[in-house]
Each structure stands twice: as structure tokens, then as C-alpha cells.
Design a protein around this motif. Structure first.
Motif, mmCIF file in Angstrom:
data_model
loop_
_atom_site.group_PDB
_atom_site.id
_atom_site.type_symbol
_atom_site.label_atom_id
_atom_site.label_comp_id
_atom_site.label_asym_id
_atom_site.label_seq_id
_atom_site.Cartn_x
_atom_site.Cartn_y
_atom_site.Cartn_z
ATOM 1 N N LYS A 292 0.843 -1.194 0.000
ATOM 2 C CA LYS A 292 0.000 0.000 0.000
ATOM 3 C C LYS A 292 0.881 1.248 0.000
ATOM 4 C CE LYS A 292 -3.903 -2.089 2.376
ATOM 5 N NZ LYS A 292 -3.456 -3.411 2.737
ATOM 6 N N THR A 293 0.482 2.257 -0.784
ATOM 7 C CA THR A 293 1.210 3.518 -0.858
ATOM 8 C C THR A 293 0.221 4.656 -0.646
ATOM 9 O OG1 THR A 293 2.768 2.565 -2.423
ATOM 10 C CG2 THR A 293 2.699 4.952 -2.300
ATOM 11 N N PHE A 294 0.591 5.637 0.195
ATOM 12 C CA PHE A 294 -0.287 6.763 0.457
ATOM 13 C C PHE A 294 0.530 7.953 0.927
ATOM 14 C CE2 PHE A 294 -0.297 3.559 3.749
ATOM 15 C CZ PHE A 294 0.147 4.243 4.854
ATOM 16 N N GLN A 295 -0.089 9.143 0.863
ATOM 17 C CA GLN A 295 0.553 10.371 1.313
ATOM 18 C C GLN A 295 -0.012 10.783 2.656
ATOM 19 O OE1 GLN A 295 0.241 13.519 -1.591
ATOM 20 N NE2 GLN A 295 2.412 13.268 -2.035
ATOM 21 N N VAL A 296 0.867 11.278 3.525
ATOM 22 C CA VAL A 296 0.437 11.751 4.834
ATOM 23 C C VAL A 296 1.052 13.117 5.101
ATOM 24 C CG1 VAL A 296 0.111 9.462 5.822
ATOM 25 C CG2 VAL A 296 2.304 10.569 6.034
ATOM 26 N N TYR A 297 0.379 13.892 5.927
ATOM 27 C CA TYR A 297 0.831 15.216 6.334
ATOM 28 C C TYR A 297 1.551 15.103 7.674
ATOM 29 C CZ TYR A 297 0.629 20.170 7.559
ATOM 30 O OH TYR A 297 0.962 21.449 7.912
ATOM 31 N N ASN A 298 2.588 15.914 7.856
ATOM 32 C CA ASN A 298 3.392 15.873 9.073
ATOM 33 C C ASN A 298 2.688 16.647 10.185
ATOM 34 O OD1 ASN A 298 5.475 15.364 10.786
ATOM 35 N ND2 ASN A 298 6.866 16.857 9.907
ATOM 36 N N SER A 299 1.851 15.967 10.950
ATOM 37 C CA SER A 299 1.096 16.600 12.015
ATOM 38 C C SER A 299 1.317 15.852 13.325
ATOM 39 C CB SER A 299 -0.394 16.590 11.672
ATOM 40 O OG SER A 299 -1.147 17.005 12.772
ATOM 41 N N ARG A 300 1.570 16.606 14.370
ATOM 42 C CA ARG A 300 1.758 15.993 15.683
ATOM 43 C C ARG A 300 0.446 15.477 16.268
ATOM 44 N NH1 ARG A 300 6.596 18.893 18.307
ATOM 45 N NH2 ARG A 300 7.453 19.990 16.542
ATOM 46 N N ASN A 301 -0.669 16.065 15.822
ATOM 47 C CA ASN A 301 -1.971 15.715 16.381
ATOM 48 C C ASN A 301 -2.806 14.874 15.430
ATOM 49 O OD1 ASN A 301 -1.379 17.282 18.645
ATOM 50 N ND2 ASN A 301 -2.059 19.123 17.597
ATOM 51 N N SER A 302 -2.195 14.296 14.423
ATOM 52 C CA SER A 302 -2.942 13.510 13.444
ATOM 53 C C SER A 302 -3.475 12.220 14.060
ATOM 54 C CB SER A 302 -2.053 13.171 12.249
ATOM 55 O OG SER A 302 -1.047 12.261 12.651
ATOM 56 N N ARG A 303 -4.380 11.601 13.355
ATOM 57 C CA ARG A 303 -4.948 10.339 13.802
ATOM 58 C C ARG A 303 -3.847 9.308 14.011
ATOM 59 N NH1 ARG A 303 -5.266 5.606 11.943
ATOM 60 N NH2 ARG A 303 -4.409 6.311 9.981
ATOM 61 N N ALA A 304 -2.942 9.186 13.040
ATOM 62 C CA ALA A 304 -1.879 8.179 13.135
ATOM 63 C C ALA A 304 -0.968 8.432 14.331
ATOM 64 C CB ALA A 304 -1.063 8.160 11.851
ATOM 65 N N ALA A 305 -0.610 9.690 14.570
ATOM 66 C CA ALA A 305 0.258 10.014 15.701
ATOM 67 C C ALA A 305 -0.435 9.679 17.023
ATOM 68 C CB ALA A 305 0.647 11.486 15.667
ATOM 69 N N ARG A 306 -1.716 10.018 17.119
ATOM 70 C CA ARG A 306 -2.458 9.710 18.346
ATOM 71 C C ARG A 306 -2.604 8.207 18.542
ATOM 72 N NH1 ARG A 306 -7.535 11.228 17.681
ATOM 73 N NH2 ARG A 306 -7.253 11.992 15.576
ATOM 74 N N TRP A 307 -2.883 7.483 17.452
ATOM 75 C CA TRP A 307 -3.061 6.037 17.557
ATOM 76 C C TRP A 307 -1.757 5.355 17.959
ATOM 77 C CZ3 TRP A 307 -6.978 2.788 14.586
ATOM 78 C CH2 TRP A 307 -8.234 3.398 14.598
ATOM 79 N N LEU A 308 -0.613 5.826 17.449
ATOM 80 C CA LEU A 308 0.674 5.238 17.841
ATOM 81 C C LEU A 308 0.978 5.525 19.307
ATOM 82 C CD1 LEU A 308 2.982 5.875 14.768
ATOM 83 C CD2 LEU A 308 2.222 3.670 15.661
#
Length: 108
Positions: free
Chosen positions: A53-69
Motif C-alpha cells: 500500500k502507498t499513500f501520502q500523509v501530512y506531518n502533524s503531531r496531532n494527526s490520527r496516526a500520531a495519536r493512535w501510535l
């Protein structure tokens, strides 16, 4: 070889630095994918997982991915990525604190 020590990182670190260190991506359905490649393009990055899978993400400290990690909400590993057991164990022994731990400063 089992590395049983706990790791502490700062809570509010940039997403790309965290992804480069952990090499794990939490999908929206709670699956942890192994990151194969991260290509930085300014404030965005193109991430390729081991399952293709390939996708683009934005560098955010409060993003969903950052919170989930940080909160460890993604639980099960991707069967196609074949995330190794040692990486999952290392992730389970990683803690985030706002006043303690490594800043994981981006060098480059």
C-alpha cells in the motif's frame, strides 16, 4: 534475542520522526502495518508498506496516526506485512511522556 527494557519518548514529537523510528503505521481499522519506505516531500511524505500500500500523509503531531501510535489503539499486526514479533514487543514496551524521554530530533 529479547530486549525487555522500556523506551520513553516525548509525547509531542513530529509524526515523520516517530514513523522513521518505529517503522509502523496504524490503519483506520486498527491494523499495524510495517513501513517499507518513507519519502519526504516537505510537509508531506509518501509511505509504502510491506504489503504494497502507498499513500501520502501530512506531518502533524496531532494527526490520527500520531495519536493512535502514542495511545496504542492499533492492536493487531497486518498478516501481509508480516511484522516481526520483536518489533511488536518493542512497540508494546514504548511509552510516551510529556516531561520525560528522548526528543527524537530529526537529523537531516
Amino acid at each position: 534475542m529479547s530486549d525487555s527494557k522500556k523506551r520513553y519518548y516525548r509525547k509531542n514529537i513530529e509524526l515523520f520522526v516517530l514513523l522513521n523510528k518505529m517503522k509502523l503505521w496504524p490503519s483506520r481499522n486498527g491494523v499495524l502495518h510495517g513501513i517499507k519506505n518513507i519519502e519526504l516531500h516537505g510537509e508531506y511524505a509518501t509511505i509504502t508498506t510491506h504489503c504494497g500500500k502507498t499513500f501520502q500523509v501530512y506531518n502533524s503531531r496531532n494527526s490520527r496516526a500520531a495519536r493512535w501510535l502514542r495511545n496504542k489503539w492499533a492492536e493487531k499486526p497486518c498478516t501481509d506485512c508480516r511484522v516481526p514479533e520483536w518489533k511488536l514487543e518493542k512497540y508494546s514496551k514504548t511509552f510516551f511522556d510529556s516531561h520525560y524521554g528522548s526528543d527524537l530530533i530529526h537529523k537531516g
